[in-house]
Write a protein that holds these residues in place. Sequence first.
Motif, PDB file in Angstrom:
ATOM      1  N   THR A   1       0.872  -1.170   0.000  1.00 16.66           N
ATOM      2  CA  THR A   1       0.000   0.000   0.000  1.00 16.66           C
ATOM      3  C   THR A   1       0.906   1.215   0.000  1.00 16.66           C
ATOM      4  O   THR A   1       1.894   1.266   0.723  1.00 16.66           O
ATOM      5  N   SER A   2       0.625   2.169  -0.880  1.00 20.01           N
ATOM      6  CA  SER A   2       1.504   3.324  -1.055  1.00 20.01           C
ATOM      7  C   SER A   2       0.810   4.599  -0.621  1.00 20.01           C
ATOM      8  O   SER A   2      -0.376   4.780  -0.881  1.00 20.01           O
ATOM      9  N   LEU A   3       1.573   5.485   0.002  1.00 15.28           N
ATOM     10  CA  LEU A   3       1.100   6.856   0.169  1.00 15.28           C
ATOM     11  C   LEU A   3       1.462   7.624  -1.090  1.00 15.28           C
ATOM     12  O   LEU A   3       2.463   7.307  -1.734  1.00 15.28           O
ATOM     13  N   THR A   4       0.696   8.638  -1.434  1.00 21.53           N
ATOM     14  CA  THR A   4       1.087   9.494  -2.550  1.00 21.53           C
ATOM     15  C   THR A   4       0.446  10.864  -2.430  1.00 21.53           C
ATOM     16  O   THR A   4      -0.644  11.007  -1.864  1.00 21.53           O
ATOM     17  N   SER A   5       1.160  11.874  -2.940  1.00 18.14           N
ATOM     18  CA  SER A   5       0.571  13.203  -3.151  1.00 18.14           C
ATOM     19  C   SER A   5       0.753  13.638  -4.601  1.00 18.14           C
ATOM     20  O   SER A   5       0.535  14.795  -4.926  1.00 18.14           O
ATOM     21  N   ALA A   6       1.179  12.713  -5.453  1.00 23.23           N
ATOM     22  CA  ALA A   6       1.409  13.016  -6.875  1.00 23.23           C
ATOM     23  C   ALA A   6       0.497  12.115  -7.696  1.00 23.23           C
ATOM     24  O   ALA A   6       0.886  11.011  -8.099  1.00 23.23           O
ATOM     25  N   TRP A   7      -0.727  12.599  -7.925  1.00 21.08           N
ATOM     26  CA  TRP A   7      -1.735  11.751  -8.558  1.00 21.08           C
ATOM     27  C   TRP A   7      -1.266  11.223  -9.900  1.00 21.08           C
ATOM     28  O   TRP A   7      -1.327  10.020 -10.168  1.00 21.08           O
ATOM     29  N   SER A   8      -0.814  12.103 -10.795  1.00 20.01           N
ATOM     30  CA  SER A   8      -0.526  11.676 -12.168  1.00 20.01           C
ATOM     31  C   SER A   8       0.636  10.678 -12.206  1.00 20.01           C
ATOM     32  O   SER A   8       0.599   9.709 -12.965  1.00 20.01           O
ATOM     33  N   ILE A   9       1.637  10.893 -11.365  1.00 18.96           N
ATOM     34  CA  ILE A   9       2.793   9.987 -11.367  1.00 18.96           C
ATOM     35  C   ILE A   9       2.356   8.605 -10.878  1.00 18.96           C
ATOM     36  O   ILE A   9       2.712   7.575 -11.461  1.00 18.96           O
ATOM     37  N   THR A  10       1.562   8.572  -9.813  1.00 18.71           N
ATOM     38  CA  THR A  10       1.104   7.297  -9.266  1.00 18.71           C
ATOM     39  C   THR A  10       0.133   6.608 -10.218  1.00 18.71           C
ATOM     40  O   THR A  10       0.249   5.406 -10.479  1.00 18.71           O
ATOM     41  N   ALA A  11      -0.804   7.359 -10.782  1.00 14.43           N
ATOM     42  CA  ALA A  11      -1.778   6.749 -11.700  1.00 14.43           C
ATOM     43  C   ALA A  11      -1.072   6.166 -12.920  1.00 14.43           C
ATOM     44  O   ALA A  11      -1.450   5.107 -13.422  1.00 14.43           O
ATOM     45  N   SER A  12      -0.038   6.855 -13.404  1.00 14.98           N
ATOM     46  CA  SER A  12       0.700   6.366 -14.567  1.00 14.98           C
ATOM     47  C   SER A  12       1.445   5.064 -14.248  1.00 14.98           C
ATOM     48  O   SER A  12       1.460   4.133 -15.051  1.00 14.98           O
ATOM     49  N   ALA A  13       2.046   5.001 -13.042  1.00 16.49           N
ATOM     50  CA  ALA A  13       2.799   3.793 -12.665  1.00 16.49           C
ATOM     51  C   ALA A  13       1.861   2.635 -12.345  1.00 16.49           C
ATOM     52  O   ALA A  13       2.236   1.470 -12.446  1.00 16.49           O
ATOM     53  N   ASN A  14       0.622   2.948 -11.904  1.00 14.03           N
ATOM     54  CA  ASN A  14      -0.413   1.935 -11.716  1.00 14.03           C
ATOM     55  C   ASN A  14      -0.044   0.866 -10.676  1.00 14.03           C
ATOM     56  O   ASN A  14       0.016  -0.323 -10.982  1.00 14.03           O
ATOM     57  N   PRO A  15       0.189   1.311  -9.426  1.00 13.82           N
ATOM     58  CA  PRO A  15       0.509   0.348  -8.369  1.00 13.82           C
ATOM     59  C   PRO A  15      -0.761  -0.358  -7.879  1.00 13.82           C
ATOM     60  O   PRO A  15      -1.870   0.077  -8.206  1.00 13.82           O
ATOM     61  N   PRO A  16      -0.609  -1.431  -7.087  1.00 12.87           N
ATOM     62  CA  PRO A  16      -1.807  -2.144  -6.605  1.00 12.87           C
ATOM     63  C   PRO A  16      -2.739  -1.248  -5.786  1.00 12.87           C
ATOM     64  O   PRO A  16      -3.947  -1.268  -6.000  1.00 12.87           O
ATOM     65  N   ARG A  17      -2.184  -0.493  -4.843  1.00 15.98           N
ATOM     66  CA  ARG A  17      -3.019   0.363  -3.985  1.00 15.98           C
ATOM     67  C   ARG A  17      -2.254   1.617  -3.606  1.00 15.98           C
ATOM     68  O   ARG A  17      -1.077   1.531  -3.263  1.00 15.98           O
ATOM     69  N   ALA A  18      -2.961   2.731  -3.617  1.00 17.84           N
ATOM     70  CA  ALA A  18      -2.366   3.957  -3.088  1.00 17.84           C
ATOM     71  C   ALA A  18      -3.444   4.763  -2.384  1.00 17.84           C
ATOM     72  O   ALA A  18      -4.617   4.696  -2.760  1.00 17.84           O
ATOM     73  N   VAL A  19      -3.037   5.505  -1.369  1.00 20.70           N
ATOM     74  CA  VAL A  19      -3.938   6.466  -0.741  1.00 20.70           C
ATOM     75  C   VAL A  19      -3.343   7.853  -0.958  1.00 20.70           C
ATOM     76  O   VAL A  19      -2.154   8.070  -0.773  1.00 20.70           O
ATOM     77  N   PHE A  20      -4.190   8.764  -1.395  1.00 25.46           N
ATOM     78  CA  PHE A  20      -3.755  10.086  -1.854  1.00 25.46           C
ATOM     79  C   PHE A  20      -4.096  11.155  -0.826  1.00 25.46           C
ATOM     80  O   PHE A  20      -5.216  11.238  -0.333  1.00 25.46           O
ATOM     81  N   ASN A  21      -3.097  11.973  -0.515  1.00 30.21           N
ATOM     82  CA  ASN A  21      -3.332  13.199   0.239  1.00 30.21           C
ATOM     83  C   ASN A  21      -2.977  14.380  -0.637  1.00 30.21           C
ATOM     84  O   ASN A  21      -1.916  14.377  -1.287  1.00 30.21           O
ATOM     85  N   ASP A  22      -3.832  15.390  -0.678  1.00 25.56           N
ATOM     86  CA  ASP A  22      -3.590  16.557  -1.531  1.00 25.56           C
ATOM     87  C   ASP A  22      -2.677  17.536  -0.803  1.00 25.56           C
ATOM     88  O   ASP A  22      -3.113  18.588  -0.332  1.00 25.56           O
ATOM     89  N   PHE A  23      -1.399  17.142  -0.722  1.00 23.07           N
ATOM     90  CA  PHE A  23      -0.383  17.903   0.017  1.00 23.07           C
ATOM     91  C   PHE A  23       0.731  18.306  -0.939  1.00 23.07           C
ATOM     92  O   PHE A  23       0.953  17.638  -1.956  1.00 23.07           O
ATOM     93  N   PRO A  24       1.501  19.331  -0.600  1.00 21.22           N
ATOM     94  CA  PRO A  24       2.711  19.622  -1.378  1.00 21.22           C
ATOM     95  C   PRO A  24       3.716  18.468  -1.256  1.00 21.22           C
ATOM     96  O   PRO A  24       3.751  17.786  -0.222  1.00 21.22           O
TER      97      PRO A  24
END
Lengths: 124, 167
Positions: A16-39
């Motif tokens: 499970t991954s944390l992310t604040s970079a939607w496009s980078i994570t969506a492009s890499a397409n990992p199994p699971r990520a949770v997104f926070n809209d942070f710098p």
Amino acid sequence: MGLIARAIEASGVATTSLTSAWSITASANPPRAVFNDFPLGHTAGVPGDREMQLAIARSALEAAWTMPEPGITVLDHQWPGEWRDDARGPVDHRTERLETPQYQNEDDRAAAIAAHGEGPACGC
Amino acid sequence: MQMPPDGLDAVDYIGVTKAAYDALGYDSYRWAHNDEPPAFVTPNVDLADAKVVIIASGGVYRHGDIGFTHKDDTTHREIPADTADAALRVTHFAYDQTAAQEDPSVVFPLQAVRRLVDDGIVGSVADMALTFMGGIYSQRRLREQLIPTLVRRTHELGADVALLVPV
């Protein structure tokens, strides 16, 4: 990190991954990520906010049990203050990509040399 | 590719990076892109019994460790699970580390996961957390050098779930 997530999951361990970079994570397409809209640079929470950091880590881990299929889940934590203009603007925090070990401070460099000598970085 | 939900004003960092590189006359950076669905496994144990390994790419090391180089460094460091925040350091070429150097928990949630263990929410934390410096431009080196090591260490540490923290 998306490539690493995919490889670990393919080896049989849930990720499970944390992310604040939607496009980078969506492009890499990992199994699971949770997104926070942070710098960028604060993926695990607001500095000093231990309760938020705890909630984020918990949400990320619970996602490995609750998400029914691959994707990105949005958390509803709020960053205190406006930051998007800087993130979209020309501010660039990249520095020269030096090929020698780099340290937060000179005390660290001295401690590392005392412990490991001047040699190349170890793979540990 | 999954799009952000309506109402989420997510910064498009791929677009921002492309615009910056175009302005400098550089070739576009090739972000990882996978249309193929990822593997998807369910942990064998409940979260309250699960062992968590933290894998973080923010350039976290301990005072006394050799620091990361800032160019395609595919080595990693191992941070013992009982390491105090005061012993943690951060070095990275690509992001603003002001907050991370003051409070490493913003890029390395070891303290939070330890608390979840203490609270009985999580079973245990792996003996070592695995850290490296992301921004490795060579996907070949990532695939051939760093990824196999992280996969192997995840299994050797007996983790049931990996918590991945990019910056």
